[in-house]
Motif scaffolding. Structure first.
Motif, PDB file in Angstrom:
ATOM      1  N   GLU A  92      30.892 -10.364  22.728  1.00 33.48           N
ATOM      2  CA  GLU A  92      30.124 -11.129  23.710  1.00 33.48           C
ATOM      3  C   GLU A  92      29.953 -10.365  25.028  1.00 33.48           C
ATOM      4  O   GLU A  92      29.456 -10.905  26.014  1.00 33.48           O
ATOM      5  N   GLY A  93      30.404  -9.098  25.026  1.00 40.77           N
ATOM      6  CA  GLY A  93      30.194  -8.255  26.196  1.00 40.77           C
ATOM      7  C   GLY A  93      31.308  -8.249  27.214  1.00 40.77           C
ATOM      8  O   GLY A  93      31.111  -7.771  28.343  1.00 40.77           O
ATOM      9  N   TYR A  94      32.486  -8.759  26.832  1.00 47.28           N
ATOM     10  CA  TYR A  94      33.617  -8.784  27.768  1.00 47.28           C
ATOM     11  C   TYR A  94      34.623  -7.697  27.429  1.00 47.28           C
ATOM     12  O   TYR A  94      34.850  -7.380  26.259  1.00 47.28           O
ATOM     13  N   PRO A 111      40.231  -3.647  38.361  1.00 43.04           N
ATOM     14  CA  PRO A 111      39.617  -4.783  39.056  1.00 43.04           C
ATOM     15  C   PRO A 111      38.849  -5.693  38.095  1.00 43.04           C
ATOM     16  O   PRO A 111      38.240  -5.215  37.132  1.00 43.04           O
ATOM     17  N   VAL A 112      38.890  -6.982  38.378  1.00 40.72           N
ATOM     18  CA  VAL A 112      38.129  -7.962  37.595  1.00 40.72           C
ATOM     19  C   VAL A 112      36.952  -8.422  38.446  1.00 40.72           C
ATOM     20  O   VAL A 112      37.139  -8.955  39.538  1.00 40.72           O
ATOM     21  N   GLY A 113      35.747  -8.190  37.935  1.00 36.50           N
ATOM     22  CA  GLY A 113      34.551  -8.565  38.690  1.00 36.50           C
ATOM     23  C   GLY A 113      33.974  -9.900  38.276  1.00 36.50           C
ATOM     24  O   GLY A 113      33.212 -10.511  39.032  1.00 36.50           O
ATOM     25  N   GLU A 114      34.342 -10.359  37.074  1.00 38.86           N
ATOM     26  CA  GLU A 114      33.787 -11.629  36.586  1.00 38.86           C
ATOM     27  C   GLU A 114      34.747 -12.273  35.594  1.00 38.86           C
ATOM     28  O   GLU A 114      35.341 -11.601  34.756  1.00 38.86           O
ATOM     29  N   LEU A 115      34.900 -13.591  35.709  1.00 40.78           N
ATOM     30  CA  LEU A 115      35.696 -14.383  34.777  1.00 40.78           C
ATOM     31  C   LEU A 115      34.799 -15.432  34.127  1.00 40.78           C
ATOM     32  O   LEU A 115      34.078 -16.149  34.832  1.00 40.78           O
ATOM     33  N   LYS A 138      34.477  -7.300  33.157  1.00 40.80           N
ATOM     34  CA  LYS A 138      34.232  -8.721  32.889  1.00 40.80           C
ATOM     35  C   LYS A 138      35.264  -9.226  31.888  1.00 40.80           C
ATOM     36  O   LYS A 138      35.498  -8.600  30.860  1.00 40.80           O
ATOM     37  N   ILE A 139      35.863 -10.373  32.208  1.00 42.83           N
ATOM     38  CA  ILE A 139      36.968 -10.926  31.426  1.00 42.83           C
ATOM     39  C   ILE A 139      36.625 -12.349  30.982  1.00 42.83           C
ATOM     40  O   ILE A 139      36.071 -13.128  31.764  1.00 42.83           O
ATOM     41  N   ALA A 140      36.965 -12.687  29.741  1.00 39.04           N
ATOM     42  CA  ALA A 140      36.771 -14.046  29.238  1.00 39.04           C
ATOM     43  C   ALA A 140      38.124 -14.748  29.131  1.00 39.04           C
ATOM     44  O   ALA A 140      39.085 -14.182  28.611  1.00 39.04           O
TER      45      ALA A 140
END
Length: 357
Positions: free
Chosen positions: A215-217, A309-313, A178-180
């Motif tokens: 924040e969990g990223y 891999p990025v699963g969430e932005l 997960k990426i911010a």
């Protein structure tokens, strides 16, 4: 002017090697190191491989005060037939000299540097782990050593290479992160040092990384430092997006580091006849593709992870879940082929490998 002869001082007090399943990243170091000195009158000289030990530097050395330093990162891999090989070291040394030019550091002899790395790895070959996914991380770096508090390029330097056995980046297999998207802090700007691999770039990224981690990223997606709308890098990796079957990566613009893995990914995609484009892309455009269901994959590329891999932005209060949070087909194929080449399980059609022994 340079003197291309390497002397060797054997370490008689070798360390106990860590178990392969206990390896993390950058925690353990091998028995030897490479050092070469630079002075204006002799150029690069006094190349030696010696026992790994602390450096002795003057407190006024320029590296401590003005950050005149560059570095690289590459790996040595042990194959199933016990061959040890490097992956595209010529590109790393080419990039090191590009960084040297930006930081006013004298150019190194790239071929000699690769030979020095090969000799160092061969001497410490027992440190190259053989467990799946493990490797020997190689860290070449150059520091400015002249004791001087004036703001000017150093007269004297040391080129150093150290080695560190590292574990598998993905202990439980390749998984999306997960990426911010970063909107407050700036990593680099055109005309700055973003396209050089230098310490200050990484120091300036720590604050943003620390904040998103709370924040969990896993990391931040960096935007350009002027308009803060064009996508640049993800953490310390280059980034790719698959949109409607086409793979897009931000074009090199003077603030983006040209990754060796990035270059390898582009070459592989072209060889597979998968459309790949280097161009500017904004977060707004990416979001528009996402809204239309056209954003199929996202992933970072770099030496440590190879493909991440990025699963969430997360962007402007919105969470963009990509490919249902799963690893995409292209990312998985790239990871499998690149690591397959590195560990000698796949053919090397591009002649990327350099054998150590």
């Amino acid at each position: 002017m340079s003197e291309n002869k390497i002397t060797y001082i054997k370490n008689e007090n070798v360390k106990e090697k860590p178990a392969s399943d206990q390896l993390s990243f950058g925690k353990y170091f091998t028995d030897h190191m490479f050092i070469q000195d630079y002075t204006p009158d002799k150029g690069w000289h006094n190349a030696r491989i010696k026992p790994y030990e602390p450096l002795i530097l003057d407190p006024a050395a320029i590296v401590f005060h003005y950050g005149q330093t560059v570095f690289e990162g590459l790996k040595a891999y042990r194959t199933e037939d016990n061959t040890i090989q490097l992956f595209r070291p010529d590109k790393n040394m080419e990039r090191l000299n590009h960084s040297n030019d930006r930081l006013c550091i004298p150019q190194i002899d790239e071929e000699f540097a690769i030979d020095a790395i090969k000799q160092l790895v061969e001497i410490d070959q027992d440190w190259v782990p053989n467990a799946p996914g493990t490797s020997l991380y190689i860290r070449p770096f150059i520091i400015s050593t002249e004791p001087y508090l004036g703001v000017a390029p150093s007269a004297n330097y040391q080129f150093i290479v150290i080695l560190s056995p590292v574990g598998a980046y993905y202990a439980e297999g390749i998984n999306p992160v997960k990426i911010a998207v970063e909107n407050q802090f700036v990593r680099a700007v055109k005309g700055g040092t973003g396209e050089a691999k230098t310490a200050g770039n990484y120091a300036s990224s720590l604050k943003a990384q620390e904040q998103v981690a709370s924040e969990g990223y896993a990391q931040v997606l960096w935007l350009d430092g002027v308009e803060k709308k064009y996508i640049e890098e993800v953490g310390s990796m280059n980034v790719f997006f698959k949109v409607n079957g086409e793979v897009i990566t931000p074009e090199l613009n003077g603030s983006i580091l040209e990754g060796v893995t990035r270059n390898s990914v582009i070459e592989l995609l072209k060889s597979w006849d998968i459309p790949v484009t280097e161009r500017k892309i904004t977060m707004q455009e990416l979001n528009d593709h996402y809204e239309k269901g056209e954003l199929e994959e996202a992933f970072g590329s770099g030496t440590a992870a190879v493909i991440s891999p990025v699963g969430e932005l997360a962007w402007e209060g919105k969470k963009m879940v990509i490919n249902n949070g799963d690893t995409g087909e292209i990312a998985k194929r790239l990871y499998d082929v690149l690591t397959g080449i590195q560990y000698g399980k796949e053919n090397d059609p591009f002649d990327w490998l350099v054998k150590v022994k």
